[in-house]
Enzyme design. Structure first.
Site, PDB file in Angstrom:
ATOM      1  N   CYS B  83     -19.062 -66.464 -26.794  1.00 19.33           N
ATOM      2  CA  CYS B  83     -18.966 -67.720 -26.294  1.00 19.33           C
ATOM      3  C   CYS B  83     -19.149 -68.871 -27.335  1.00 19.33           C
ATOM      4  O   CYS B  83     -18.306 -69.119 -28.010  1.00 19.33           O
ATOM      5  CB  CYS B  83     -20.210 -67.897 -25.300  1.00 19.33           C
ATOM      6  SG  CYS B  83     -20.068 -69.351 -24.287  1.00 19.33           S
ATOM      7  N   HIS B 187     -18.975 -63.859 -21.631  1.00 15.72           N
ATOM      8  CA  HIS B 187     -20.088 -63.207 -21.894  1.00 15.72           C
ATOM      9  C   HIS B 187     -20.326 -61.794 -21.560  1.00 15.72           C
ATOM     10  O   HIS B 187     -20.446 -61.473 -20.358  1.00 15.72           O
ATOM     11  CB  HIS B 187     -21.347 -63.937 -21.138  1.00 15.72           C
ATOM     12  CG  HIS B 187     -21.704 -65.230 -21.783  1.00 15.72           C
ATOM     13  ND1 HIS B 187     -22.361 -65.430 -22.523  1.00 15.72           N
ATOM     14  CD2 HIS B 187     -21.445 -66.467 -21.096  1.00 15.72           C
ATOM     15  CE1 HIS B 187     -22.558 -66.924 -22.995  1.00 15.72           C
ATOM     16  NE2 HIS B 187     -21.910 -67.468 -22.018  1.00 15.72           N
ATOM     17  N   GLU B 189     -22.656 -59.566 -21.990  1.00 13.73           N
ATOM     18  CA  GLU B 189     -23.763 -59.223 -21.560  1.00 13.73           C
ATOM     19  C   GLU B 189     -24.085 -59.448 -20.395  1.00 13.73           C
ATOM     20  O   GLU B 189     -25.107 -59.154 -19.590  1.00 13.73           O
ATOM     21  CB  GLU B 189     -24.784 -59.774 -22.529  1.00 13.73           C
ATOM     22  CG  GLU B 189     -25.223 -61.331 -22.623  1.00 13.73           C
ATOM     23  CD  GLU B 189     -23.926 -61.899 -23.261  1.00 13.73           C
ATOM     24  OE1 GLU B 189     -23.028 -61.328 -23.896  1.00 13.73           O
ATOM     25  OE2 GLU B 189     -23.861 -63.402 -23.385  1.00 13.73           O
TER      26      GLU B 189
END
Lengths: 260, 221
Positions: B83, B187, B189
């Site tokens: 990001c 993202h 994650e």
């Protein structure tokens, strides 16, 4: 294509999910982490935890819950309730929440929105707006606090515009008229707010089934729909809701197994 | 490589711990550090990031991380930017009236142009189409969904840098790759199984010492 989001919401008190969540799959349906993992596997796009812990002394249990969720759940989640200042925001974000939601604190001190957006980025500041129709004035809604008990005198549309212009990255809009009735969201209010701001709007309050979600996402112009009871009581699985919405031509992220 | 150590660069980025947890989940033992010596000795580096470009660059400079990161990347070792960790690699960003970034990749971050019906930030799950084969995308079908949240999108002057692309008002390169450097706009994650797979692929690739896949695009300067 960007898809519309389906967001289960939990009320959490001292680190435990409250308000009768019944899941045959889970040994402990009060464990927010177990529930969050289950919802991730079932295809939830995001999660919202509303912390209703009354005493500040018990906040540590909330922190433990947020950290444990972040350890084991790999979809975004928002934490709301009890966030009154930038320090509270920072704690939640550092523990692993993707976003924080503020409601009463933002009304009492609108600078909190601007300050949060400046320090942590708009993308993690959600402003929650609870509103009711103003009797006799169609197309107007008033902002309430404390679960719809306390009127603020604020016009919901004007407050939404101000919150967005101060840097809210998203608005979580709950109709106190439709909330709990399971007869559909207040699509007129959602549409009015969604058209007035450029940030995403999450519809909340009134979901009784996938048809209500479809209406909120089309007629209401919402970008995401939040629901609690219909998921928690197992009335609908997220996969059923998603398959219904996809059938209506609404862009949805398909449910996939977490492992092959 | 210098070591198996995965360093998550600590500059107070909001998603630091989420990134570290995802790496742990796929079997890495990430070390969160802002120490130039750790960066220098790393086997792989992940640069997280959310928020504003101005703030990101300020913090990277304040913590004296610009030089160690630039040198690390120039040495051709495994690097993953996420990001804002992607935007930081570009030459500049439109954010905050214009912000100079690290200038490691030839490109800029531009704001989504407001238009009726287009919500900004671009927030939610969107598809990524792979433009070529790459070790980090192994086992992830093209068109898989990842979680995005951003108001500025990357553009690159060298199209060979793009590894994946995503459409939101415009079609933009949502994954950049050059040599051992990879950067994602989304993202991973927070992108459930496909995101975790990307981290797993990255860690395995970093450890394997496999050759860099062609074409290896030019890096600015």
């Amino acid at each position: 294509m960007l898809t519309r989001r389906i967001i289960p919401c939990f009320d959490v008190d001292r680190g435990r999910v409250v308000k009768g969540v019944s899941f045959v799959e889970l040994r402990d349906a009060g464990d927010p982490v177990e529930l969050a993992k289950l919802y991730e596997a079932e295809g939830a796009d995001e999660l919202v935890f509303l912390d209703i812990t009354a005493s500040a002394d018990d906040r540590a249990t909330t922190y433990d819950m947020v950290a444990a969720t972040a350890d084991q759940v790999f979809i975004p989640f928002t934490v709301g309730g009890g966030i009154r200042n930038p320090v509270d925001m920072k704690v939640m974000l550092e523990l692993g929440a993707e976003k924080v939601s503020i409601n009463t604190a933002a009304i009492q001190n609108p600078d909190l929105i601007s300050e949060g957006a400046y320090r942590f980025g708009s993308q993690c500041i959600v402003v929650a707006i609870d509103a009711r129709r103003i009797p006799g004035e169609p197309g107007r809604w008033e902002v309430f606090t404390h679960g719809g008990r306390n009127p603020t005198g604020l016009d919901a549309l004007e407050w939404a515009i101000e919150a967005a212009s101060r840097g809210a990255g998203e608005l979580l809009v709950t109709s106190m008229d439709t909330d709990g009735h399971q007869k559909g969201y207040d699509n007129a209010m959602l549409r009015a707010i969604s058209d007035a701001v450029t940030v995403p709007v999450i519809a909340s309050g009134g979901a009784g089934g996938p048809e209500h979600m479809a209406d909120a996402l089309t007629a209401g112009g919402a970008d995401a729909v939040l629901a609690a009871s219909i998921f928690h009581f197992g009335t609908y699985k997220i996969a059923e809701v998603k398959s219904y919405l996809a059938g209506k031509g609404i862009p949805i992220r398909p449910v996939e197994p977490l492992t092959d | 490589m210098a070591s198996d150590r995965v360093i998550v660069v600590d500059y107070d980025a909001g998603n630091l711990r989420s990134v570290a947890r995802a790496l742990e989940h796929v079997g890495a033992a990430p070390v969160v550090s802002a120490d130039p010596a750790d960066i220098d000795a790393a086997g792989a580096i992940v640069l997280p990031g959310v928020g504003a470009a101005e703030d990101t660059m300020f913090k990277l400079r304040e913590r004296n991380l610009v030089e160690p990161l630039t040198e690390y990347i120039a040495s051709g070792r495994p690097f993953l930017g996420v990001c804002m960790g992607l935007h930081a690699l570009l030459e500049r960003s439109d954010e905050g009236g214009g912000q100079d970034c690290l200038g490691i990749l030839p490109g800029e971050a531009r704001r989504f142009i407001p238009q009726p019906g287009l919500k900004v930030p671009h927030m939610g799950w969107n598809t990524v189409e792979w433009l070529r084969e790459h070790p980090v995308t192994e086992g992830i079908p093209t068109g898989s969904y990842f979680y995005f949240v951003h108001s500025y999108y990357p553009t690159v002057s060298d199209p060979a840098l793009a590894l994946g692309e995503t459409a939101y008002a415009v079609t933009f390169p949502s994954v950049l790759a050059s040599g051992y450097l990879v950067a994602t706009q989304f993202h991973p994650e927070k992108s459930s199984r496909h995101g975790l797979r990307l981290y797993e692929n990255f860690v395995r690739w970093a450890r394997s010492g496999e050759p860099v896949p062609a074409p290896s695009a030019a890096v600015a300067r």
